[in-house]
Design a protein around this motif. Sequence first.
Motif, PDB file in Angstrom:
ATOM      1  N   ASN A  26       0.915  -1.199  -0.033  1.00  0.00           N
ATOM      2  CA  ASN A  26       0.101  -0.146   0.085  1.00  0.00           C
ATOM      3  C   ASN A  26       0.857   1.321  -0.104  1.00  0.00           C
ATOM      4  O   ASN A  26       1.894   1.242  -0.192  1.00  0.00           O
ATOM      5  CB  ASN A  26      -0.900  -0.188   1.068  1.00  0.00           C
ATOM      6  CG  ASN A  26      -2.272   0.650   0.881  1.00  0.00           C
ATOM      7  OD1 ASN A  26      -2.404   1.491  -0.014  1.00  0.00           O
ATOM      8  ND2 ASN A  26      -3.247   0.386   1.951  1.00  0.00           N
ATOM      9  N   ALA A  27       0.275   2.319   0.238  1.00  0.00           N
ATOM     10  CA  ALA A  27       0.972   3.677   0.039  1.00  0.00           C
ATOM     11  C   ALA A  27       2.299   3.981   0.798  1.00  0.00           C
ATOM     12  O   ALA A  27       3.073   4.468   0.487  1.00  0.00           O
ATOM     13  CB  ALA A  27      -0.024   4.745   0.038  1.00  0.00           C
ATOM     14  N   HIS A  30       5.474   2.622  -0.346  1.00  0.00           N
ATOM     15  CA  HIS A  30       5.900   3.147  -1.715  1.00  0.00           C
ATOM     16  C   HIS A  30       6.358   4.577  -1.082  1.00  0.00           C
ATOM     17  O   HIS A  30       7.356   5.228  -1.653  1.00  0.00           O
ATOM     18  CB  HIS A  30       4.612   3.454  -2.587  1.00  0.00           C
ATOM     19  CG  HIS A  30       4.202   2.166  -3.040  1.00  0.00           C
ATOM     20  ND1 HIS A  30       4.884   1.775  -4.440  1.00  0.00           N
ATOM     21  CD2 HIS A  30       3.097   1.244  -3.069  1.00  0.00           C
ATOM     22  CE1 HIS A  30       4.414   0.931  -4.818  1.00  0.00           C
ATOM     23  NE2 HIS A  30       3.211   0.342  -4.027  1.00  0.00           N
ATOM     24  N   HIS A  31       5.769   4.978  -0.162  1.00  0.00           N
ATOM     25  CA  HIS A  31       6.340   6.334   0.686  1.00  0.00           C
ATOM     26  C   HIS A  31       7.516   6.078   1.108  1.00  0.00           C
ATOM     27  O   HIS A  31       8.672   6.936   0.966  1.00  0.00           O
ATOM     28  CB  HIS A  31       5.350   7.074   1.802  1.00  0.00           C
ATOM     29  CG  HIS A  31       5.577   8.291   2.100  1.00  0.00           C
ATOM     30  ND1 HIS A  31       5.898   9.372   1.137  1.00  0.00           N
ATOM     31  CD2 HIS A  31       5.889   8.716   3.208  1.00  0.00           C
ATOM     32  CE1 HIS A  31       6.081  10.719   1.801  1.00  0.00           C
ATOM     33  NE2 HIS A  31       6.179  10.148   3.112  1.00  0.00           N
ATOM     34  N   GLU A 218      -2.523   6.206   4.348  1.00  0.00           N
ATOM     35  CA  GLU A 218      -3.215   5.546   3.292  1.00  0.00           C
ATOM     36  C   GLU A 218      -4.794   5.267   3.498  1.00  0.00           C
ATOM     37  O   GLU A 218      -5.427   4.829   2.736  1.00  0.00           O
ATOM     38  CB  GLU A 218      -2.132   4.155   3.092  1.00  0.00           C
ATOM     39  CG  GLU A 218      -2.406   3.186   4.133  1.00  0.00           C
ATOM     40  CD  GLU A 218      -1.398   2.141   4.192  1.00  0.00           C
ATOM     41  OE1 GLU A 218      -0.300   2.198   3.122  1.00  0.00           O
ATOM     42  OE2 GLU A 218      -1.534   0.915   4.663  1.00  0.00           O
ATOM     43  N   PRO A 220      -8.023   7.440   4.628  1.00  0.00           N
ATOM     44  CA  PRO A 220      -8.609   8.816   4.717  1.00  0.00           C
ATOM     45  C   PRO A 220      -9.386   8.660   6.345  1.00  0.00           C
ATOM     46  O   PRO A 220      -9.858   7.808   6.638  1.00  0.00           O
ATOM     47  CB  PRO A 220      -9.747   8.820   3.651  1.00  0.00           C
ATOM     48  CG  PRO A 220      -9.327   7.969   2.668  1.00  0.00           C
ATOM     49  CD  PRO A 220      -8.731   6.906   3.319  1.00  0.00           C
ATOM     50  N   ARG A 247      -1.575  13.436   6.680  1.00  0.00           N
ATOM     51  CA  ARG A 247      -1.613  13.608   5.289  1.00  0.00           C
ATOM     52  C   ARG A 247      -1.776  12.456   4.410  1.00  0.00           C
ATOM     53  O   ARG A 247      -1.108  11.431   4.390  1.00  0.00           O
ATOM     54  CB  ARG A 247      -0.382  14.711   4.615  1.00  0.00           C
ATOM     55  CG  ARG A 247      -0.112  14.807   3.293  1.00  0.00           C
ATOM     56  CD  ARG A 247       0.991  15.874   2.965  1.00  0.00           C
ATOM     57  NE  ARG A 247       2.284  14.912   3.403  1.00  0.00           N
ATOM     58  CZ  ARG A 247       2.956  14.281   2.610  1.00  0.00           C
ATOM     59  NH1 ARG A 247       2.457  13.830   1.057  1.00  0.00           N
ATOM     60  NH2 ARG A 247       4.197  13.495   2.892  1.00  0.00           N
ATOM     61  N   LEU A 248      -3.001  12.642   3.609  1.00  0.00           N
ATOM     62  CA  LEU A 248      -3.251  11.461   2.889  1.00  0.00           C
ATOM     63  C   LEU A 248      -2.298  11.118   1.672  1.00  0.00           C
ATOM     64  O   LEU A 248      -2.103  12.123   0.742  1.00  0.00           O
ATOM     65  CB  LEU A 248      -4.816  11.664   2.209  1.00  0.00           C
ATOM     66  CG  LEU A 248      -5.271  10.280   1.429  1.00  0.00           C
ATOM     67  CD1 LEU A 248      -5.416   8.962   2.277  1.00  0.00           C
ATOM     68  CD2 LEU A 248      -6.666  10.677   0.926  1.00  0.00           C
ATOM     69  N   LEU A 249      -1.833   9.908   1.559  1.00  0.00           N
ATOM     70  CA  LEU A 249      -0.918   9.652   0.308  1.00  0.00           C
ATOM     71  C   LEU A 249      -1.653   9.189  -0.689  1.00  0.00           C
ATOM     72  O   LEU A 249      -2.900   8.578  -0.588  1.00  0.00           O
ATOM     73  CB  LEU A 249      -0.043   8.585   1.014  1.00  0.00           C
ATOM     74  CG  LEU A 249       0.784   8.813   2.181  1.00  0.00           C
ATOM     75  CD1 LEU A 249       1.784   7.540   2.451  1.00  0.00           C
ATOM     76  CD2 LEU A 249       2.117   9.764   1.477  1.00  0.00           C
ATOM     77  N   HIS A 250      -1.084   9.350  -1.860  1.00  0.00           N
ATOM     78  CA  HIS A 250      -1.900   9.052  -3.138  1.00  0.00           C
ATOM     79  C   HIS A 250      -1.247   8.088  -3.897  1.00  0.00           C
ATOM     80  O   HIS A 250       0.115   7.932  -3.771  1.00  0.00           O
ATOM     81  CB  HIS A 250      -2.464  10.118  -3.983  1.00  0.00           C
ATOM     82  CG  HIS A 250      -3.058  11.155  -3.455  1.00  0.00           C
ATOM     83  ND1 HIS A 250      -4.623  10.655  -2.879  1.00  0.00           N
ATOM     84  CD2 HIS A 250      -3.116  12.214  -2.846  1.00  0.00           C
ATOM     85  CE1 HIS A 250      -5.082  12.037  -2.646  1.00  0.00           C
ATOM     86  NE2 HIS A 250      -4.348  12.843  -2.180  1.00  0.00           N
TER      87      HIS A 250
END
Length: 250
Positions: A26-27, A30-31, A218, A220, A247-250
Amino acid sequence: MSADQPTILATSGGYKPGVRTALEFNALVHHAVELSGVSARAPRITHLGTASGDQRWFNNDISEAARVAGFELKHLNLFPMPNLGDAAELEAHLLAQDVVWVNGGSVANLLAVWRVHGLDHIFRRVWQAGVVLAGVSAGSICWFDGGTTDSFGPELRAVTNGLGLLPYGNGVHYDSEPGRRLLVHRLVADGTLGVTHCTDDGVGLVYRGTELIDVVTEVPGKSAYIVSTAAGEGPDAVASEQRLAARLLH
Protein backbone atom coordinates in the motif's frame (compact mmCIF):
# COMPACT_ATOMS: atom_id res chain seq x y z
CA MET A 1 21.00 5.92 -3.19
CA SER A 2 20.44 7.00 0.42
CA ALA A 3 18.24 9.57 2.08
CA ASP A 4 20.13 12.78 2.80
CA GLN A 5 19.88 12.20 6.55
CA PRO A 6 18.83 9.39 8.90
CA THR A 7 15.20 8.53 8.13
CA ILE A 8 12.60 6.28 9.74
CA LEU A 9 9.02 5.60 8.67
CA ALA A 10 7.17 3.98 11.59
CA THR A 11 3.72 2.65 10.69
CA SER A 12 0.61 0.71 11.52
CA GLY A 13 0.03 -0.23 7.88
CA GLY A 14 1.62 -0.82 4.50
CA TYR A 15 -0.35 -3.69 2.93
CA LYS A 16 -3.58 -4.14 1.00
CA PRO A 17 -5.28 -7.13 -0.65
CA GLY A 18 -3.76 -7.97 -4.01
CA VAL A 19 -5.60 -8.22 -7.32
CA ARG A 20 -3.94 -11.47 -8.41
CA THR A 21 -1.68 -11.92 -5.40
CA ALA A 22 -2.32 -12.40 -1.69
CA LEU A 23 -1.28 -8.83 -0.94
CA GLU A 24 0.22 -5.72 -2.48
CA PHE A 25 2.22 -2.89 -0.99
CA ASN A 26 0.00 0.00 0.00
CA ALA A 27 0.97 3.67 -0.06
CA LEU A 28 3.09 3.58 3.11
CA VAL A 29 5.63 1.15 1.63
CA HIS A 30 5.77 3.22 -1.56
CA HIS A 31 6.33 6.31 0.58
CA ALA A 32 9.32 4.65 2.25
CA VAL A 33 10.81 4.22 -1.22
CA GLU A 34 10.09 7.88 -2.04
CA LEU A 35 11.85 8.96 1.15
CA SER A 36 14.99 7.14 0.01
CA GLY A 37 15.23 9.33 -3.08
CA VAL A 38 15.93 6.40 -5.40
CA SER A 39 15.26 6.99 -9.11
CA ALA A 40 16.15 5.60 -12.56
CA ARG A 41 16.39 2.00 -11.29
CA ALA A 42 14.39 -0.53 -9.32
CA PRO A 43 14.40 0.30 -5.59
CA ARG A 44 16.37 -2.14 -3.45
CA ILE A 45 14.43 -3.30 -0.37
CA THR A 46 15.28 -5.86 2.28
CA HIS A 47 12.42 -7.41 4.23
CA LEU A 48 12.84 -8.80 7.74
CA GLY A 49 10.19 -11.15 9.09
CA THR A 50 12.03 -11.92 12.33
CA ALA A 51 9.06 -10.97 14.51
CA SER A 52 7.01 -13.82 13.00
CA GLY A 53 9.83 -16.35 12.78
CA ASP A 54 10.72 -15.75 9.12
CA GLN A 55 7.65 -17.57 7.80
CA ARG A 56 8.50 -18.63 4.27
CA TRP A 57 4.90 -18.47 3.05
CA PHE A 58 4.73 -14.81 4.05
CA ASN A 59 8.12 -14.16 2.46
CA ASN A 60 6.58 -15.47 -0.75
CA ASP A 61 3.63 -13.09 -0.41
CA ILE A 62 6.03 -10.17 0.13
CA SER A 63 8.12 -11.25 -2.87
CA GLU A 64 5.00 -11.25 -5.03
CA ALA A 65 4.05 -7.79 -3.75
CA ALA A 66 7.53 -6.54 -4.64
CA ARG A 67 7.27 -8.03 -8.14
CA VAL A 68 3.96 -6.21 -8.70
CA ALA A 69 5.48 -2.94 -7.44
CA GLY A 70 8.66 -3.27 -9.51
CA PHE A 71 10.96 -3.46 -6.49
CA GLU A 72 14.14 -5.51 -6.15
CA LEU A 73 13.50 -7.27 -2.83
CA LYS A 74 15.52 -9.68 -0.73
CA HIS A 75 14.70 -11.35 2.57
CA LEU A 76 17.02 -11.27 5.56
CA ASN A 77 16.09 -14.47 7.39
CA LEU A 78 17.59 -15.21 10.80
CA PHE A 79 15.83 -18.57 11.28
CA PRO A 80 17.38 -21.10 11.41
CA MET A 81 20.49 -19.03 10.70
CA PRO A 82 21.30 -15.79 8.82
CA ASN A 83 20.90 -16.36 5.10
CA LEU A 84 23.05 -13.42 3.98
CA GLY A 85 26.34 -14.23 5.67
CA ASP A 86 28.10 -13.20 8.86
CA ALA A 87 27.71 -9.86 10.65
CA ALA A 88 30.10 -8.03 8.31
CA GLU A 89 28.31 -9.38 5.24
CA LEU A 90 24.91 -8.52 6.71
CA GLU A 91 26.00 -4.95 7.33
CA ALA A 92 27.44 -4.58 3.84
CA HIS A 93 24.21 -5.89 2.35
CA LEU A 94 22.00 -3.57 4.41
CA LEU A 95 24.15 -0.54 3.60
CA ALA A 96 23.53 -1.20 -0.10
CA GLN A 97 19.74 -1.06 0.31
CA ASP A 98 17.37 1.87 -0.24
CA VAL A 99 14.80 0.69 2.31
CA VAL A 100 14.65 -1.86 5.11
CA TRP A 101 11.08 -3.00 5.81
CA VAL A 102 10.35 -4.90 9.04
CA ASN A 103 7.15 -6.90 9.36
CA GLY A 104 5.01 -7.32 12.47
CA GLY A 105 4.73 -10.04 15.09
CA SER A 106 6.51 -10.33 18.43
CA VAL A 107 8.69 -7.27 19.04
CA ALA A 108 10.14 -8.89 22.18
CA ASN A 109 11.34 -11.89 20.19
CA LEU A 110 12.56 -9.67 17.35
CA LEU A 111 14.72 -7.58 19.67
CA ALA A 112 16.22 -10.63 21.36
CA VAL A 113 17.13 -12.32 18.07
CA TRP A 114 18.50 -9.12 16.53
CA ARG A 115 20.78 -8.58 19.52
CA VAL A 116 22.13 -12.14 19.27
CA HIS A 117 23.28 -11.32 15.73
CA GLY A 118 24.52 -7.78 16.45
CA LEU A 119 21.80 -6.15 14.37
CA ASP A 120 21.09 -3.61 17.12
CA HIS A 121 24.48 -2.02 16.43
CA ILE A 122 24.35 -2.65 12.69
CA PHE A 123 21.01 -0.92 12.29
CA ARG A 124 22.28 2.22 14.02
CA ARG A 125 25.07 2.48 11.45
CA VAL A 126 22.71 1.67 8.58
CA TRP A 127 20.30 4.38 9.81
CA GLN A 128 23.12 6.90 10.11
CA ALA A 129 24.20 6.08 6.56
CA GLY A 130 20.78 7.13 5.22
CA VAL A 131 19.11 3.82 4.44
CA VAL A 132 15.41 4.31 5.20
CA LEU A 133 14.32 2.13 8.12
CA ALA A 134 10.61 1.33 8.07
CA GLY A 135 8.08 -1.22 9.19
CA VAL A 136 4.70 -2.06 10.62
CA SER A 137 3.63 -2.85 14.20
CA ALA A 138 6.60 -4.68 15.77
CA GLY A 139 8.55 -3.28 12.82
CA SER A 140 7.60 0.18 14.06
CA ILE A 141 8.07 -0.25 17.82
CA CYS A 142 11.58 -1.69 17.40
CA TRP A 143 13.10 1.67 16.38
CA PHE A 144 11.83 3.43 19.54
CA ASP A 145 12.64 3.14 23.25
CA GLY A 146 9.62 0.86 23.64
CA GLY A 147 5.87 0.63 23.37
CA THR A 148 2.85 -1.58 23.93
CA THR A 149 2.88 -5.20 22.84
CA ASP A 150 1.12 -8.55 23.02
CA SER A 151 4.50 -10.31 22.70
CA PHE A 152 4.13 -11.84 26.16
CA GLY A 153 0.58 -13.18 25.75
CA PRO A 154 -2.95 -11.94 25.09
CA GLU A 155 -2.73 -9.24 27.77
CA LEU A 156 -1.06 -6.10 26.45
CA ARG A 157 2.13 -5.13 28.27
CA ALA A 158 5.00 -2.68 27.98
CA VAL A 159 8.23 -3.40 26.17
CA THR A 160 11.01 -1.00 27.13
CA ASN A 161 14.18 -2.33 25.47
CA GLY A 162 13.74 -1.09 21.91
CA LEU A 163 16.74 -0.03 19.82
CA GLY A 164 16.24 3.57 20.93
CA LEU A 165 17.08 5.21 17.61
CA LEU A 166 14.02 7.35 18.30
CA PRO A 167 13.85 8.59 21.93
CA TYR A 168 10.11 8.10 22.39
CA GLY A 169 7.59 5.40 23.13
CA ASN A 170 5.50 4.05 20.25
CA GLY A 171 1.85 3.02 20.25
CA VAL A 172 0.67 1.01 17.23
CA HIS A 173 -2.86 -0.06 16.20
CA TYR A 174 -4.10 2.80 18.36
CA ASP A 175 -7.65 2.79 17.02
CA SER A 176 -8.23 -0.88 16.27
CA GLU A 177 -7.14 -2.94 19.27
CA PRO A 178 -9.05 -2.47 22.52
CA GLY A 179 -6.81 -1.44 25.37
CA ARG A 180 -3.96 0.08 23.36
CA ARG A 181 -4.91 3.70 24.08
CA LEU A 182 -5.65 3.09 27.77
CA LEU A 183 -2.38 1.25 28.29
CA VAL A 184 -0.33 3.95 26.56
CA HIS A 185 -1.89 6.59 28.79
CA ARG A 186 -1.19 4.54 31.91
CA LEU A 187 2.42 3.79 30.94
CA VAL A 188 3.14 7.42 30.15
CA ALA A 189 1.47 8.63 33.35
CA ASP A 190 3.48 6.25 35.56
CA GLY A 191 6.77 6.93 33.76
CA THR A 192 7.23 3.48 32.22
CA LEU A 193 7.23 5.18 28.81
CA GLY A 194 8.27 8.71 28.03
CA VAL A 195 6.51 10.87 25.47
CA THR A 196 4.85 8.36 23.14
CA HIS A 197 3.99 8.69 19.45
CA CYS A 198 0.98 6.63 18.34
CA THR A 199 -0.57 5.64 15.01
CA ASP A 200 -4.03 4.56 13.93
CA ASP A 201 -4.09 1.68 11.46
CA GLY A 202 -2.93 2.97 8.08
CA VAL A 203 -0.87 5.84 9.49
CA GLY A 204 2.89 6.43 9.37
CA LEU A 205 5.26 8.76 11.19
CA VAL A 206 8.25 10.19 9.29
CA TYR A 207 11.40 11.10 11.21
CA ARG A 208 14.50 12.86 9.96
CA GLY A 209 17.10 12.19 12.59
CA THR A 210 15.01 12.06 15.73
CA GLU A 211 12.59 14.83 14.70
CA LEU A 212 9.04 13.96 13.70
CA ILE A 213 8.58 15.88 10.43
CA ASP A 214 5.47 14.38 8.81
CA VAL A 215 2.38 12.30 9.52
CA VAL A 216 1.01 10.38 6.54
CA THR A 217 -1.86 7.97 5.98
CA GLU A 218 -3.03 5.51 3.35
CA VAL A 219 -6.53 5.46 4.88
CA PRO A 220 -8.65 8.63 4.86
CA GLY A 221 -9.67 10.01 8.24
CA LYS A 222 -6.96 8.34 10.30
CA SER A 223 -4.63 10.19 12.70
CA ALA A 224 -1.55 10.05 14.87
CA TYR A 225 -1.19 11.17 18.48
CA ILE A 226 1.41 12.38 20.94
CA VAL A 227 0.81 11.24 24.51
CA SER A 228 2.71 13.00 27.29
CA THR A 229 2.45 13.59 31.02
CA ALA A 230 -0.02 16.35 31.77
CA ALA A 231 -0.13 16.77 35.54
CA GLY A 232 0.35 15.11 38.89
CA GLU A 233 2.91 12.74 40.32
CA GLY A 234 2.90 9.09 41.37
CA PRO A 235 -0.57 7.52 41.43
CA ASP A 236 -2.12 10.93 40.73
CA ALA A 237 -0.27 11.44 37.44
CA VAL A 238 -2.35 11.69 34.28
CA ALA A 239 -1.42 11.75 30.60
CA SER A 240 -2.63 14.06 27.86
CA GLU A 241 -3.17 13.27 24.20
CA GLN A 242 -2.52 15.58 21.24
CA ARG A 243 -4.08 14.56 17.92
CA LEU A 244 -2.00 15.07 14.80
CA ALA A 245 -3.71 15.39 11.44
CA ALA A 246 -2.35 13.01 8.81
CA ARG A 247 -1.60 13.84 5.17
CA LEU A 248 -3.30 11.43 2.76
CA LEU A 249 -0.91 9.62 0.43
CA HIS A 250 -1.96 8.96 -3.15
